[in-house]
Design a protein around this motif. Structure first.
Motif, PDB file in Angstrom:
ATOM      1  N   THR A  86      -0.244   3.576 -17.254  1.00 47.66           N
ATOM      2  CA  THR A  86       0.887   4.453 -17.531  1.00 47.66           C
ATOM      3  C   THR A  86       0.401   5.731 -18.203  1.00 47.66           C
ATOM      4  OG1 THR A  86       1.267   3.331 -19.652  1.00 47.66           O
ATOM      5  CG2 THR A  86       2.569   2.561 -17.765  1.00 47.66           C
ATOM      6  N   GLY A  87       1.123   6.822 -17.955  1.00 49.16           N
ATOM      7  CA  GLY A  87       0.832   8.099 -18.592  1.00 49.16           C
ATOM      8  C   GLY A  87       2.090   8.602 -19.271  1.00 49.16           C
ATOM      9  N   SER A  88       1.942   9.109 -20.504  1.00 52.25           N
ATOM     10  CA  SER A  88       3.105   9.405 -21.323  1.00 52.25           C
ATOM     11  C   SER A  88       3.068  10.806 -21.925  1.00 52.25           C
ATOM     12  CB  SER A  88       3.179   8.373 -22.456  1.00 52.25           C
ATOM     13  OG  SER A  88       4.159   8.705 -23.403  1.00 52.25           O
ATOM     14  N   ALA A  89       4.237  11.281 -22.341  1.00 52.19           N
ATOM     15  CA  ALA A  89       4.376  12.555 -23.039  1.00 52.19           C
ATOM     16  C   ALA A  89       3.811  12.488 -24.453  1.00 52.19           C
ATOM     17  CB  ALA A  89       5.850  12.958 -23.082  1.00 52.19           C
ATOM     18  N   ASP A  90       3.408  11.308 -24.912  1.00 49.55           N
ATOM     19  CA  ASP A  90       2.766  11.201 -26.225  1.00 49.55           C
ATOM     20  C   ASP A  90       1.269  11.528 -26.129  1.00 49.55           C
ATOM     21  OD1 ASP A  90       1.576   8.914 -25.128  1.00 49.55           O
ATOM     22  OD2 ASP A  90       2.611   7.509 -26.438  1.00 49.55           O
ATOM     23  N   PHE A  91       0.853  12.105 -24.991  1.00 47.47           N
ATOM     24  CA  PHE A  91      -0.532  12.514 -24.726  1.00 47.47           C
ATOM     25  C   PHE A  91      -1.473  11.326 -24.619  1.00 47.47           C
ATOM     26  CE2 PHE A  91       1.454  16.055 -27.029  1.00 47.47           C
ATOM     27  CZ  PHE A  91       1.382  17.029 -26.035  1.00 47.47           C
ATOM     28  N   SER A  92      -0.965  10.201 -24.143  1.00 50.10           N
ATOM     29  CA  SER A  92      -1.832   9.041 -23.960  1.00 50.10           C
ATOM     30  C   SER A  92      -1.640   8.440 -22.575  1.00 50.10           C
ATOM     31  CB  SER A  92      -1.539   7.960 -25.020  1.00 50.10           C
ATOM     32  OG  SER A  92      -0.310   7.316 -24.758  1.00 50.10           O
ATOM     33  N   ALA A  93      -2.682   7.784 -22.131  1.00 48.99           N
ATOM     34  CA  ALA A  93      -2.623   6.953 -20.936  1.00 48.99           C
ATOM     35  C   ALA A  93      -3.017   5.556 -21.393  1.00 48.99           C
ATOM     36  CB  ALA A  93      -3.585   7.457 -19.876  1.00 48.99           C
ATOM     37  N   LYS A  94      -2.344   4.563 -20.884  1.00 48.92           N
ATOM     38  CA  LYS A  94      -2.632   3.189 -21.296  1.00 48.92           C
ATOM     39  C   LYS A  94      -2.846   2.315 -20.063  1.00 48.92           C
ATOM     40  CE  LYS A  94       0.088   3.396 -25.554  1.00 48.92           C
ATOM     41  NZ  LYS A  94      -0.894   3.183 -26.596  1.00 48.92           N
ATOM     42  N   VAL A  95      -3.727   1.336 -20.229  1.00 49.55           N
ATOM     43  CA  VAL A  95      -3.924   0.302 -19.218  1.00 49.55           C
ATOM     44  C   VAL A  95      -3.432  -0.994 -19.839  1.00 49.55           C
ATOM     45  CG1 VAL A  95      -5.600  -0.956 -17.812  1.00 49.55           C
ATOM     46  CG2 VAL A  95      -5.877   1.507 -18.180  1.00 49.55           C
ATOM     47  N   TRP A  96      -2.594  -1.706 -19.114  1.00 50.81           N
ATOM     48  CA  TRP A  96      -1.925  -2.909 -19.618  1.00 50.81           C
ATOM     49  C   TRP A  96      -2.342  -4.127 -18.817  1.00 50.81           C
ATOM     50  CZ3 TRP A  96       1.586  -1.724 -23.551  1.00 50.81           C
ATOM     51  CH2 TRP A  96       2.009  -0.395 -23.625  1.00 50.81           C
ATOM     52  N   ASP A  97      -2.429  -5.271 -19.479  1.00 49.00           N
ATOM     53  CA  ASP A  97      -2.569  -6.554 -18.826  1.00 49.00           C
ATOM     54  C   ASP A  97      -1.145  -6.984 -18.470  1.00 49.00           C
ATOM     55  OD1 ASP A  97      -2.441  -9.443 -18.519  1.00 49.00           O
ATOM     56  OD2 ASP A  97      -4.439  -9.533 -19.376  1.00 49.00           O
ATOM     57  N   THR A  98      -0.847  -7.126 -17.180  1.00 49.62           N
ATOM     58  CA  THR A  98       0.535  -7.425 -16.787  1.00 49.62           C
ATOM     59  C   THR A  98       0.948  -8.863 -17.082  1.00 49.62           C
ATOM     60  OG1 THR A  98      -0.130  -7.905 -14.507  1.00 49.62           O
ATOM     61  CG2 THR A  98       0.594  -5.648 -14.991  1.00 49.62           C
ATOM     62  N   PHE A  99      -0.011  -9.739 -17.354  1.00 47.18           N
ATOM     63  CA  PHE A  99       0.331 -11.125 -17.677  1.00 47.18           C
ATOM     64  C   PHE A  99       0.726 -11.281 -19.137  1.00 47.18           C
ATOM     65  CE2 PHE A  99      -2.593 -11.435 -14.055  1.00 47.18           C
ATOM     66  CZ  PHE A  99      -1.746 -12.058 -13.152  1.00 47.18           C
ATOM     67  N   THR A 100       0.031 -10.542 -20.030  1.00 44.26           N
ATOM     68  CA  THR A 100       0.301 -10.668 -21.472  1.00 44.26           C
ATOM     69  C   THR A 100       1.105  -9.503 -22.034  1.00 44.26           C
ATOM     70  OG1 THR A 100      -1.719  -9.505 -22.135  1.00 44.26           O
ATOM     71  CG2 THR A 100      -1.889 -11.894 -21.773  1.00 44.26           C
ATOM     72  N   GLY A 101       1.087  -8.352 -21.350  1.00 46.36           N
ATOM     73  CA  GLY A 101       1.769  -7.164 -21.855  1.00 46.36           C
ATOM     74  C   GLY A 101       0.951  -6.396 -22.892  1.00 46.36           C
ATOM     75  N   GLU A 102      -0.267  -6.852 -23.139  1.00 50.53           N
ATOM     76  CA  GLU A 102      -1.134  -6.218 -24.134  1.00 50.53           C
ATOM     77  C   GLU A 102      -1.803  -4.975 -23.561  1.00 50.53           C
ATOM     78  OE1 GLU A 102      -1.474  -7.265 -27.363  1.00 50.53           O
ATOM     79  OE2 GLU A 102       0.085  -8.708 -26.859  1.00 50.53           O
ATOM     80  N   THR A 103      -2.041  -3.983 -24.434  1.00 50.32           N
ATOM     81  CA  THR A 103      -2.788  -2.787 -24.048  1.00 50.32           C
ATOM     82  C   THR A 103      -4.272  -3.116 -24.034  1.00 50.32           C
ATOM     83  OG1 THR A 103      -1.147  -1.426 -25.167  1.00 50.32           O
ATOM     84  CG2 THR A 103      -3.233  -0.386 -24.630  1.00 50.32           C
ATOM     85  N   LEU A 104      -4.929  -2.715 -22.973  1.00 55.59           N
ATOM     86  CA  LEU A 104      -6.374  -2.925 -22.874  1.00 55.59           C
ATOM     87  C   LEU A 104      -7.093  -1.658 -23.289  1.00 55.59           C
ATOM     88  CD1 LEU A 104      -6.452  -4.807 -19.459  1.00 55.59           C
ATOM     89  CD2 LEU A 104      -6.486  -5.793 -21.740  1.00 55.59           C
TER      90      LEU A 104
END
Length: 104
Positions: A86-104
């Motif tokens: 995901t890419g956000s207006a908070d100036f960050s991009a995040k990669v998520w584990d879709t099984f746990t919902g945790e940010t990698l």
């Protein structure tokens, strides 16, 4: 020659509190032969800061990724839908584990 008829069924996906900015489906398509055994997913990016993962055929909610502090402009799923980016207006991009919902 026989003509094929395609039926479209609109999805109503409740849950977001602000406008949706981007939708992305997992690479496997419900029209591919393996779709009966392969899951098919939808991820939505939204101005409410919370991307959501859903069943791509029914629109049923699976989970929400919590962690962005600004509108989420874009969201994509990996080939096997085990990761979301995901890419956000908070100036960050995040990669998520879709099984746990945790940010990698």
């Amino acid at each position: 020659m026989a003509s094929e008829t395609t039926k479209s069924v609109p999805l109503t996906c409740h849950g977001h509190s602000r406008p949706i900015t981007h939708l992305s489906f997992s690479p496997s398509s419900p029209t591919t032969p393996s779709s009966s055994t392969s899951p098919y997913y939808l991820i939505s990016a939204c101005k409410d800061n919370n991307p959501m993962l859903r069943d791509g055929l029914t629109g049923d909610w699976i989970g929400t990724f919590i962690g962005h502090k600004g509108a989420v402009w874009s969201a994509r799923l990996s080939g096997d839908a085990s990761l979301a980016a995901t890419g956000s207006a908070d100036f960050s991009a995040k990669v998520w584990d879709t099984f746990t919902g945790e940010t990698l």
